[in-house]
Design a protein around this motif. Structure first.
Motif, PDB file in Angstrom:
ATOM      1  N   ALA A 138     -25.152  33.101 -41.932  1.00 27.93           N
ATOM      2  CA  ALA A 138     -25.131  31.641 -42.061  1.00 27.93           C
ATOM      3  C   ALA A 138     -26.533  31.054 -41.948  1.00 27.93           C
ATOM      4  O   ALA A 138     -26.931  30.182 -42.730  1.00 27.93           O
ATOM      5  CB  ALA A 138     -24.214  31.044 -40.995  1.00 27.93           C
ATOM      6  N   ALA A 139     -27.303  31.534 -40.963  1.00 28.94           N
ATOM      7  CA  ALA A 139     -28.663  31.015 -40.771  1.00 28.94           C
ATOM      8  C   ALA A 139     -29.547  31.320 -41.972  1.00 28.94           C
ATOM      9  O   ALA A 139     -30.315  30.464 -42.434  1.00 28.94           O
ATOM     10  CB  ALA A 139     -29.270  31.616 -39.501  1.00 28.94           C
ATOM     11  N   ALA A 179     -31.716  38.838 -46.745  1.00 27.56           N
ATOM     12  CA  ALA A 179     -31.226  39.067 -45.383  1.00 27.56           C
ATOM     13  C   ALA A 179     -29.760  38.667 -45.264  1.00 27.56           C
ATOM     14  O   ALA A 179     -28.963  39.367 -44.618  1.00 27.56           O
ATOM     15  CB  ALA A 179     -32.074  38.277 -44.387  1.00 27.56           C
ATOM     16  N   GLU A 180     -29.391  37.566 -45.890  1.00 26.72           N
ATOM     17  CA  GLU A 180     -27.982  37.168 -45.892  1.00 26.72           C
ATOM     18  C   GLU A 180     -27.120  38.247 -46.538  1.00 26.72           C
ATOM     19  O   GLU A 180     -26.059  38.622 -46.007  1.00 26.72           O
ATOM     20  CB  GLU A 180     -27.800  35.852 -46.647  1.00 26.72           C
ATOM     21  CG  GLU A 180     -26.344  35.411 -46.723  1.00 26.72           C
ATOM     22  CD  GLU A 180     -26.079  34.325 -47.756  1.00 26.72           C
ATOM     23  OE1 GLU A 180     -24.916  33.910 -47.883  1.00 26.72           O
ATOM     24  OE2 GLU A 180     -27.029  33.915 -48.455  1.00 26.72           O
ATOM     25  N   ALA A 181     -27.585  38.759 -47.666  1.00 24.40           N
ATOM     26  CA  ALA A 181     -26.835  39.802 -48.365  1.00 24.40           C
ATOM     27  C   ALA A 181     -26.686  41.051 -47.513  1.00 24.40           C
ATOM     28  O   ALA A 181     -25.630  41.704 -47.516  1.00 24.40           O
ATOM     29  CB  ALA A 181     -27.527  40.134 -49.688  1.00 24.40           C
ATOM     30  N   ASN A 194     -17.196  22.857 -39.846  1.00 24.58           N
ATOM     31  CA  ASN A 194     -17.467  24.301 -39.824  1.00 24.58           C
ATOM     32  C   ASN A 194     -18.966  24.514 -39.673  1.00 24.58           C
ATOM     33  O   ASN A 194     -19.720  24.376 -40.640  1.00 24.58           O
ATOM     34  CB  ASN A 194     -16.971  24.949 -41.103  1.00 24.58           C
ATOM     35  CG  ASN A 194     -17.226  26.454 -41.150  1.00 24.58           C
ATOM     36  OD1 ASN A 194     -17.790  27.027 -40.231  1.00 24.58           O
ATOM     37  ND2 ASN A 194     -16.822  27.085 -42.229  1.00 24.58           N
ATOM     38  N   PRO A 195     -19.447  24.898 -38.489  1.00 19.31           N
ATOM     39  CA  PRO A 195     -20.901  25.002 -38.293  1.00 19.31           C
ATOM     40  C   PRO A 195     -21.541  26.124 -39.102  1.00 19.31           C
ATOM     41  O   PRO A 195     -22.730  26.059 -39.396  1.00 19.31           O
ATOM     42  CB  PRO A 195     -21.022  25.272 -36.791  1.00 19.31           C
ATOM     43  CG  PRO A 195     -19.730  25.900 -36.403  1.00 19.31           C
ATOM     44  CD  PRO A 195     -18.693  25.236 -37.269  1.00 19.31           C
ATOM     45  N   LEU A 196     -20.774  27.142 -39.484  1.00 20.80           N
ATOM     46  CA  LEU A 196     -21.351  28.246 -40.232  1.00 20.80           C
ATOM     47  C   LEU A 196     -21.485  27.942 -41.726  1.00 20.80           C
ATOM     48  O   LEU A 196     -22.061  28.726 -42.472  1.00 20.80           O
ATOM     49  CB  LEU A 196     -20.545  29.540 -40.027  1.00 20.80           C
ATOM     50  CG  LEU A 196     -20.845  30.245 -38.696  1.00 20.80           C
ATOM     51  CD1 LEU A 196     -20.018  29.641 -37.563  1.00 20.80           C
ATOM     52  CD2 LEU A 196     -20.623  31.728 -38.779  1.00 20.80           C
ATOM     53  N   GLN A 197     -20.956  26.799 -42.129  1.00 19.04           N
ATOM     54  CA  GLN A 197     -21.136  26.364 -43.507  1.00 19.04           C
ATOM     55  C   GLN A 197     -21.958  25.076 -43.577  1.00 19.04           C
ATOM     56  O   GLN A 197     -22.165  24.529 -44.661  1.00 19.04           O
ATOM     57  CB  GLN A 197     -19.775  26.136 -44.175  1.00 19.04           C
ATOM     58  CG  GLN A 197     -18.956  27.395 -44.377  1.00 19.04           C
ATOM     59  CD  GLN A 197     -19.499  28.258 -45.509  1.00 19.04           C
ATOM     60  OE1 GLN A 197     -20.332  27.838 -46.307  1.00 19.04           O
ATOM     61  NE2 GLN A 197     -19.037  29.499 -45.577  1.00 19.04           N
TER      62      GLN A 197
END
Length: 394
Positions: A220-221, A237-239, A389-392
């Motif tokens: 998410a970050a 990094a997300e991937a 939704n904090p992760l979005q």
């Protein structure tokens, strides 16, 4: 002399007084809104009293002096979802100051905790009997989840109100994880506990396991950083984090996500079903394939436990997280039941206990939840009621 005493205790007030200190919320006029307003007021008062904010109300001096970064990030996110950007910014400003004024001159990482009301200080207390200053190894260390959650909070604010200090601080914290928590395979290791010094002495332990929850927050970050900067390294990094979760941590046989790996960073730890892991997979990736498994973590009181090993009590933070995800996937009745259960434990201060019983054991022998009032479940309750939704980032 520094003494490290690893503490993984989460908590709130003695169960005997819970019944005397409840807010009449579930059946009261206003329903969730009344309970949410009380929780938000508790967070506002915490900010007004101390910043960095105190995470747990307890007599334990090692815990009461600590402002945990993960919970502080949640509090800021919850206040933003309430439209209180001013108080959220005070929490975030303390995070920035904590990195810039680090006690050991490490200005490139988020600590897992800082001293309450002293941004540059690390938590601890003077023990008269021992004649020593005591600190906790976890608190002074740096964790992937704490770093990612702090970055998510800073970037959420930055997206609405561009702030170069917040963006730069988020980048530094995530860059530390990129530089120190990769092992050549997909995903990110957990960070370190203990003390790293600028000299030759090193009293720290690298955490080589990978936690699924850490990697979902990291995804998410990094997604938010890629959007804010356009840099490919964050998309990569997300991937990596998502590949680890989807390909290494998903069990198709029983449709659940494992909690993480063993110390080798590869072998799954598959013995427990973790509530938060199934929920965070839905919140981060929109993948609800593990959500049926949280029913195996349903506690006797109607909330959700930490895992399926001990369900004699609820973890209120997990219960609110579950309610948010359940609402998102259309399980409205289950979500309402979870929120109503929480309202039945809310204290007159507006706080929620971290656990619904005095001491809630888990399948992880070093992890115990206690019934201390805490900002974490307050924050997740607010986010759940608001449908944020904090992760979005929305």
């Amino acid at each position: 002399m520094r003494i490290g005493k690893t503490v993984k205790i989460l908590a709130v007030v003695l169960a005997a007084i819970l019944v005397l200190a409840l807010i009449p919320a579930a059946g009261a006029e206003g329903g969730h809104e009344q309970a949410k307003a009380a929780a938000a007021e508790y967070l506002k008062k915490a900010v007004a009293k101390n910043c960095p904010i105190q995470t747990y109300e307890t007599d334990d001096p090692l815990i009461s002096t600590a402002s945990y970064t993960y919970e502080s990030a949640l509090a800021a996110l919850a206040l933003m979802s309430e439209g209180d950007d001013e108080d959220a910014a005070k929490i975030l400003d303390a995070m920035v100051a904590g990195m810039q004024l680090d006690d050991e001159n490490f200005q490139d990482r988020f600590r897992n905790a800082h001293m309450v009301n002293e941004a540059k200080g690390l938590p601890g207390y003077w023990n008269n009997d021992m004649g020593q200053w005591l600190q906790d190894a976890y608190q002074v260390g740096t964790g992937t989840k704490s770093s990612a959650a702090a970055a998510v909070a800073l970037l959420t604010y930055h997206a609405a109100h561009p702030n170069d200090d917040y963006l730069t601080t988020a980048e530094k914290g995530i860059q530390w994880v990129l530089d120190n928590c990769q092992d050549g395979n997909p995903g990110f290791t957990a960070g370190y506990t203990g003390w790293k010094y600028t000299g030759n002495e090193d009293d720290a332990t690298d955490l080589t396991y990978k936690a699924t929850s850490d990697n979902l927050w990291m995804a998410a970050a990094c997604r938010m950083l890629a959007e804010a900067t356009g840099f490919d390294k964050y998309s990569e990094a997300e991937a990596s984090a998502l590949k680890f979760v989807k390909e290494n941590m998903y069990s198709s046989g029983d449709s659940r996500f494992f909690q993480g790996t063993k110390e080798d960073g590869v072998t799954p730890s598959a013995n427990l079903i973790m509530t938060d892991v199934q929920v965070l997979a839905e919140l981060c990736m929109g993948d609800d394939s593990g959500m049926d498994n949280i029913e195996k973590c349903l506690a006797a009181d109607g909330g959700y436990a930490y895992d399926n090993a001990f369900t004699d009590g609820s973890v209120l933070e997990n219960t609110a997280m579950a309610a948010l995800a359940l609402n998102r996937i259309g399980e409205k009745e289950k979500a309402e039941a979870a929120l109503a259960m929480m309202e039945g434990t809310q204290l007159s201060s507006g706080a929620f206990p971290q656990a619904s019983i005095p001491e809630l054991k888990t399948g992880e022998k070093d992890t115990v939840f206690r019934d201390w009032p805490s900002v974490g479940p307050c924050a997740w309750f607010i986010l759940a009621v608001n449908g944020t939704n904090p992760l979005q980032g929305k």
